[in-house]
Write a protein that holds these residues in place. Structure first.
Motif, PDB file in Angstrom:
ATOM      1  N   GLY A 167      82.860  11.146  50.404  1.00  0.00           N
ATOM      2  CA  GLY A 167      81.430  11.002  50.157  1.00  0.00           C
ATOM      3  C   GLY A 167      80.750  12.282  49.701  1.00  0.00           C
ATOM      4  O   GLY A 167      79.607  12.259  49.281  1.00  0.00           O
ATOM      5  N   ILE A 168      81.452  13.419  49.805  1.00  0.00           N
ATOM      6  CA  ILE A 168      80.906  14.698  49.351  1.00  0.00           C
ATOM      7  C   ILE A 168      81.295  14.874  47.884  1.00  0.00           C
ATOM      8  O   ILE A 168      82.428  14.605  47.493  1.00  0.00           O
ATOM      9  N   LEU A 169      80.361  15.329  47.075  1.00  0.00           N
ATOM     10  CA  LEU A 169      80.629  15.557  45.656  1.00  0.00           C
ATOM     11  C   LEU A 169      81.804  16.520  45.500  1.00  0.00           C
ATOM     12  O   LEU A 169      81.820  17.597  46.091  1.00  0.00           O
ATOM     13  N   ASP A 170      82.799  16.114  44.700  1.00  0.00           N
ATOM     14  CA  ASP A 170      83.984  16.928  44.442  1.00  0.00           C
ATOM     15  C   ASP A 170      84.172  17.019  42.925  1.00  0.00           C
ATOM     16  O   ASP A 170      84.923  16.251  42.338  1.00  0.00           O
ATOM     17  N   PRO A 171      83.455  17.959  42.257  1.00  0.00           N
ATOM     18  CA  PRO A 171      83.539  18.052  40.805  1.00  0.00           C
ATOM     19  C   PRO A 171      84.953  18.311  40.296  1.00  0.00           C
ATOM     20  O   PRO A 171      85.356  17.786  39.266  1.00  0.00           O
ATOM     21  N   GLN A 172      85.723  19.101  41.011  1.00  0.00           N
ATOM     22  CA  GLN A 172      87.093  19.389  40.583  1.00  0.00           C
ATOM     23  C   GLN A 172      87.944  18.115  40.663  1.00  0.00           C
ATOM     24  O   GLN A 172      88.729  17.827  39.761  1.00  0.00           O
ATOM     25  N   GLY A 173      87.785  17.348  41.713  1.00  0.00           N
ATOM     26  CA  GLY A 173      88.505  16.094  41.843  1.00  0.00           C
ATOM     27  C   GLY A 173      88.117  15.109  40.760  1.00  0.00           C
ATOM     28  O   GLY A 173      88.960  14.405  40.200  1.00  0.00           O
ATOM     29  N   LYS A 174      86.817  15.058  40.445  1.00  0.00           N
ATOM     30  CA  LYS A 174      86.337  14.178  39.379  1.00  0.00           C
ATOM     31  C   LYS A 174      86.949  14.572  38.034  1.00  0.00           C
ATOM     32  O   LYS A 174      87.363  13.718  37.249  1.00  0.00           O
ATOM     33  N   ALA A 175      87.023  15.874  37.771  1.00  0.00           N
ATOM     34  CA  ALA A 175      87.610  16.364  36.512  1.00  0.00           C
ATOM     35  C   ALA A 175      89.093  16.012  36.432  1.00  0.00           C
ATOM     36  O   ALA A 175      89.582  15.568  35.387  1.00  0.00           O
ATOM     37  N   VAL A 176      89.823  16.174  37.533  1.00  0.00           N
ATOM     38  CA  VAL A 176      91.246  15.844  37.542  1.00  0.00           C
ATOM     39  C   VAL A 176      91.436  14.344  37.348  1.00  0.00           C
ATOM     40  O   VAL A 176      92.287  13.906  36.574  1.00  0.00           O
ATOM     41  N   GLY A 177      90.614  13.546  38.017  1.00  0.00           N
ATOM     42  CA  GLY A 177      90.694  12.099  37.855  1.00  0.00           C
ATOM     43  C   GLY A 177      90.440  11.673  36.420  1.00  0.00           C
ATOM     44  O   GLY A 177      91.152  10.832  35.863  1.00  0.00           O
ATOM     45  N   GLY A 178      89.434  12.276  35.789  1.00  0.00           N
ATOM     46  CA  GLY A 178      89.129  11.975  34.390  1.00  0.00           C
ATOM     47  C   GLY A 178      90.252  12.388  33.460  1.00  0.00           C
ATOM     48  O   GLY A 178      90.600  11.666  32.514  1.00  0.00           O
ATOM     49  N   ALA A 179      90.839  13.538  33.717  1.00  0.00           N
ATOM     50  CA  ALA A 179      91.944  14.026  32.886  1.00  0.00           C
ATOM     51  C   ALA A 179      93.166  13.122  33.018  1.00  0.00           C
ATOM     52  O   ALA A 179      93.824  12.810  32.029  1.00  0.00           O
ATOM     53  N   LEU A 180      93.461  12.690  34.222  1.00  0.00           N
ATOM     54  CA  LEU A 180      94.596  11.782  34.415  1.00  0.00           C
ATOM     55  C   LEU A 180      94.376  10.480  33.654  1.00  0.00           C
ATOM     56  O   LEU A 180      95.286   9.975  32.993  1.00  0.00           O
ATOM     57  N   SER A 181      93.164   9.966  33.725  1.00  0.00           N
ATOM     58  CA  SER A 181      92.828   8.731  33.006  1.00  0.00           C
ATOM     59  C   SER A 181      92.968   8.923  31.503  1.00  0.00           C
ATOM     60  O   SER A 181      93.542   8.076  30.806  1.00  0.00           O
ATOM     61  N   SER A 182      92.472  10.044  30.980  1.00  0.00           N
ATOM     62  CA  SER A 182      92.534  10.284  29.536  1.00  0.00           C
ATOM     63  C   SER A 182      93.972  10.509  29.054  1.00  0.00           C
ATOM     64  O   SER A 182      94.275  10.313  27.890  1.00  0.00           O
ATOM     65  N   LEU A 183      94.852  10.895  29.978  1.00  0.00           N
ATOM     66  CA  LEU A 183      96.263  11.062  29.626  1.00  0.00           C
ATOM     67  C   LEU A 183      97.046   9.755  29.748  1.00  0.00           C
ATOM     68  O   LEU A 183      98.254   9.728  29.529  1.00  0.00           O
ATOM     69  N   GLY A 184      96.342   8.689  30.106  1.00  0.00           N
ATOM     70  CA  GLY A 184      96.986   7.382  30.174  1.00  0.00           C
ATOM     71  C   GLY A 184      97.552   6.999  31.525  1.00  0.00           C
ATOM     72  O   GLY A 184      98.269   6.011  31.641  1.00  0.00           O
ATOM     73  N   PHE A 185      97.237   7.747  32.558  1.00  0.00           N
ATOM     74  CA  PHE A 185      97.699   7.406  33.904  1.00  0.00           C
ATOM     75  C   PHE A 185      96.701   6.437  34.526  1.00  0.00           C
ATOM     76  O   PHE A 185      95.694   6.835  35.106  1.00  0.00           O
ATOM     77  N   ASP A 186      96.986   5.148  34.385  1.00  0.00           N
ATOM     78  CA  ASP A 186      96.100   4.111  34.903  1.00  0.00           C
ATOM     79  C   ASP A 186      96.302   3.919  36.397  1.00  0.00           C
ATOM     80  O   ASP A 186      97.354   4.237  36.950  1.00  0.00           O
ATOM     81  N   GLY A 187      95.292   3.378  37.040  1.00  0.00           N
ATOM     82  CA  GLY A 187      95.406   3.012  38.440  1.00  0.00           C
ATOM     83  C   GLY A 187      95.147   4.137  39.412  1.00  0.00           C
ATOM     84  O   GLY A 187      95.301   3.955  40.617  1.00  0.00           O
ATOM     85  N   VAL A 188      94.754   5.302  38.935  1.00  0.00           N
ATOM     86  CA  VAL A 188      94.467   6.425  39.834  1.00  0.00           C
ATOM     87  C   VAL A 188      93.085   6.213  40.443  1.00  0.00           C
ATOM     88  O   VAL A 188      92.107   6.000  39.725  1.00  0.00           O
TER      89      VAL A 188
END
Length: 89
Positions: free
Chosen positions: A15-36
């Motif tokens: 529930g706490i804002l985690d900008p680094q986690g959000k960036a990693v999640g977005g990068a994984l998605s853009s690299l085609g890693f679905d379901g993260v």
């Protein structure tokens, strides 16, 4: 005194804002890693600690977390105490 291996894992609270986690999640998605799902990025702190017993080592490491290693308002932590090198445990 015996030296124990201490591992402290510190992660942002849910529930706490985690900008680094959000960036990693977005990068994984853009690299085609679905379901993260939701990604949280934390840190691992490893050190040796001389203590009278495993319980003493855990208690002292916990105090270190509360006072310095983790922010109790925004972070959770887990302490793992490793048996000394050469012990049967």
């Amino acid at each position: 005194m015996t030296e124990y291996g201490i591992e402290v894992r510190v992660t942002p609270r849910r529930g706490i804002l985690d900008p680094q986690g959000k960036a990693v999640g977005g990068a994984l998605s853009s690299l085609g890693f679905d379901g993260v799902g939701e990604v949280h990025v934390g840190r691992l702190i490893v050190f040796g600690l001389a203590a009278e017993s495993e319980a003493d080592a855990r208690e002292r490491a916990d105090a270190m977390c509360r006072q310095l290693l983790a922010n109790p308002v925004t972070e959770d932590y887990q302490v793992a105490v490793r048996a000394p090198a050469g012990s049967a445990a």
